[in-house]
Design a protein around this motif. Structure first.
Motif, PDB file in Angstrom:
ATOM      1  N   GLY A 328      -4.274 -23.092 -32.956  1.00 18.41           N
ATOM      2  CA  GLY A 328      -5.574 -23.924 -33.625  1.00 18.41           C
ATOM      3  C   GLY A 328      -4.551 -23.809 -35.410  1.00 18.41           C
ATOM      4  N   ALA A 329      -3.842 -22.212 -35.385  1.00 16.64           N
ATOM      5  CA  ALA A 329      -3.073 -22.050 -37.262  1.00 16.64           C
ATOM      6  C   ALA A 329      -1.786 -23.231 -36.723  1.00 16.64           C
ATOM      7  N   LEU A 330      -1.009 -23.229 -35.681  1.00 15.15           N
ATOM      8  CA  LEU A 330       0.239 -24.165 -35.671  1.00 15.15           C
ATOM      9  C   LEU A 330      -0.107 -25.389 -35.542  1.00 15.15           C
ATOM     10  N   LEU A 331      -1.439 -26.122 -35.167  1.00 20.89           N
ATOM     11  CA  LEU A 331      -1.537 -27.150 -35.633  1.00 20.89           C
ATOM     12  C   LEU A 331      -2.020 -27.097 -36.995  1.00 20.89           C
ATOM     13  N   ALA A 332      -2.862 -26.776 -37.478  1.00 24.44           N
ATOM     14  CA  ALA A 332      -3.205 -27.029 -39.497  1.00 24.44           C
ATOM     15  C   ALA A 332      -2.112 -27.032 -40.177  1.00 24.44           C
ATOM     16  N   LEU A 436       0.576 -20.662 -45.600  1.00 23.92           N
ATOM     17  CA  LEU A 436      -0.282 -20.066 -45.380  1.00 23.92           C
ATOM     18  C   LEU A 436      -0.812 -19.444 -43.882  1.00 23.92           C
ATOM     19  N   PHE A 437      -1.083 -21.555 -43.317  1.00 20.13           N
ATOM     20  CA  PHE A 437      -1.455 -21.090 -42.004  1.00 20.13           C
ATOM     21  C   PHE A 437      -0.214 -20.575 -40.717  1.00 20.13           C
ATOM     22  N   LEU A 438       0.604 -21.042 -40.794  1.00 21.87           N
ATOM     23  CA  LEU A 438       2.037 -19.929 -40.015  1.00 21.87           C
ATOM     24  C   LEU A 438       2.310 -18.682 -40.753  1.00 21.87           C
ATOM     25  N   LEU A 439       0.885 -18.364 -41.882  1.00 23.25           N
ATOM     26  CA  LEU A 439       1.074 -16.566 -41.661  1.00 23.25           C
ATOM     27  C   LEU A 439       0.482 -16.210 -40.687  1.00 23.25           C
ATOM     28  N   ALA A 440      -1.367 -17.372 -40.588  1.00 23.86           N
ATOM     29  CA  ALA A 440      -2.481 -16.926 -39.723  1.00 23.86           C
ATOM     30  C   ALA A 440      -1.669 -16.651 -38.585  1.00 23.86           C
ATOM     31  N   ALA A 441      -1.277 -17.856 -38.300  1.00 17.40           N
ATOM     32  CA  ALA A 441      -0.520 -17.754 -36.878  1.00 17.40           C
ATOM     33  C   ALA A 441      -0.469 -16.882 -36.451  1.00 17.40           C
TER      34      ALA A 441
END
Length: 470
Positions: A328-332, A436-441
């Motif tokens: 999900g994080a990678l897709l976002a 930021l979403f990459l960091l979340a992943a």
């Protein structure tokens, strides 16, 4: 399951969903109405942004206090009081005749939401034991949370254009009335414990003051306030470590689920808020779309979030939260990177629709699992504190991340207002959201366990129902 004969799980879920919807709606519903608000009430240009920011400041600043208060004084009580205060302040904002009146009303809305939101989420974790039932309930909570934010832009545009800006505040009243009716009909009565702990007043003051200062400092670019906020929050940690009845038990953060989920939601919220902010401005300032058209353009985003949440619910039930959080994080991140390719000569179909679909599905895959992760293994008597912490991380992440990315975008434009310059700034801000979403992943991969530890599902038993029902 919450074993109380007066509790109706389906009605509890409905009440919590409606309450969360209106809180999320109010974070975005006023954005499109700001030009009309400025004209009607005579706001100074530099003061207008506080119509948005003061809600986030009071909401985010008081969430830890609200979470602990619902553990001590009752979830239903805090939910009801918070919703009533939110409705009263919405009415006051809709009737405002001066800038200060609207800003004060927005601050009051934030405080009401800070009391009710942790109570709502902790009701879910108490009503639905860990497992498939909780995952589904949190999936509904997450879907309406994200949909409320996206539909807020749509509602704000339509209401401003066809009914007037005051209705972006007054629209809350019937929604809150429905939430209160559902609460009265199905939420179980609070239980008065045989021995009630005292509220950690020093911790409450330090947590609320520190979070509020942090939001203010970042939003207003007052770096001394940010430094002071960090000092105050450090003092909060020291006080909690020594308190016999802390506002937030620091041992809760030793859980990889709780700590990882809160860091992840901080990063994801920053990216989510950036997507709403920059894409809305791009459609209005670069593509020249009107308020109603801009709001309508977010409908596919809402549909994508719901679709992602439905998929996440099945994935989490079968394989655990991390199995949905990472993709999900990678897709976002991919969707926001696609958004960052927007063009000053583009259009809705070529530059908005495609990346909206990708980003929204990814966001839906993140929101439901992160709520499940943040409450995994949490004891029933700490459900409110864990819920307040999760909501606080989301609010602070959204405020801090958006303020930082908006500053970066503004520096890229250099004060220019032509579409090409604005487009360049918005693209940079959206690229920052993708990072930021990459960091979340990465947090999901490195911190969160692969699956919850096997063991009995904790429930609220008769042992937790000792005392006199209020």
């Amino acid at each position: 399951m919450y074993r109380n004969s007066r509790g109706r799980p389906g009605t509890v879920l409905a009440a919590v969903a409606v309450a969360q919807f209106v809180f999320a709606l109010d974070q975005s519903v006023v954005n499109v109405a700001l030009p009309a608000v400025r004209t009607a009430l005579g706001f100074a240009p530099l003061d207008l942004s506080w119509v948005v920011h003061v809600y986030a400041l009071t909401f985010g600043g008081a969430l830890l206090l609200g979470g602990r208060a619902c553990d001590l004084y009752g979830r239903r009580r805090l939910l009801t009081l918070g919703l009533a205060a939110f409705a009263a302040c919405s009415l006051a904002g809709g009737l405002a005749q001066a800038p200060w009146q609207l800003v004060a009303a927005r601050a009051g809305q934030g405080l009401g939401a800070a009391a009710a939101a942790p109570a709502a989420l902790s009701l879910l974790t108490a009503t639905f034991g860990e497992g498939r039932a909780r995952v589904r309930a949190l999936g509904v909570w997450s879907a309406v949370n994200a949909a409320g934010g996206a539909l807020g832009v749509l509602a704000g545009g339509l209401l401003t254009q066809y009914a007037g800006w005051r209705w972006v505040m007054l629209v809350n009243l019937p929604i809150v009335a429905l939430a209160l009716a559902l609460t009265a009909a199905g939420v179980p009565a609070d239980v008065r414990p045989a021995r009630r702990e005292r509220l950690d007043v020093p911790g409450a003051v330090l947590a609320t003051g520190g979070c509020g200062l942090l939001v203010y400092g970042v939003v207003a670019a007052e770096w001394p306030a940010v430094l002071l906020a960090l000092v105050v929050l450090a003092g909060f940690v020291l006080v909690e470590a020594r308190s016999a009845a802390p506002l937030l038990r620091l041992g809760l953060l030793r859980s990889r689920w709780v700590a990882g989920a809160n860091v992840l939601v901080f990063l994801a919220a920053a990216g989510q808020f950036a997507a709403f902010y920059f894409v809305s401005l791009y459609m209005q300032q670069v593509l020249g779309m009107g308020a109603a058209a801009t709001g309508s353009a977010f409908l596919p985003f809402s549909v994508g979030v719901v679709a992602g949440t439905l998929v996440a619910t099945r994935v989490v039930s079968a394989r655990g939260p991390r199995a949905a959080l990472v993709p999900g994080a990678l897709l976002a991140a991919a969707g926001l990177a696609w958004f960052a390719c927007l063009s000053p000569d583009g259009g809705f179909l070529t530059d908005v629709l495609g990346p909206s679909a990708v980003t929204s599905v990814g966001l839906g895959l993140v929101l439901a699992p992160v709520a499940a992760a943040a409450t995994t293994g949490v004891r029933a008597e700490e459900a409110g504190a864990a819920s307040g912490l999760l909501n606080s991380s989301r609010q602070l992440g959204g405020c801090v991340g958006l303020a930082a990315l908006a500053t970066v975008a503004a520096r890229r434009t250099g004060g220019a207002s032509d579409p090409a310059a604005l487009n360049s700034g918005y693209a940079l801000g959206l690229a920052g959201g993708a990072c930021l979403f990459l960091l979340a992943a990465a947090v999901a991969v490195l911190v969160l366990p692969r699956r919850p530890a096997a063991g009995p599902t904790p429930v609220v038993t008769e042992k937790h129902l000792e005392g006199t029902r209020s």
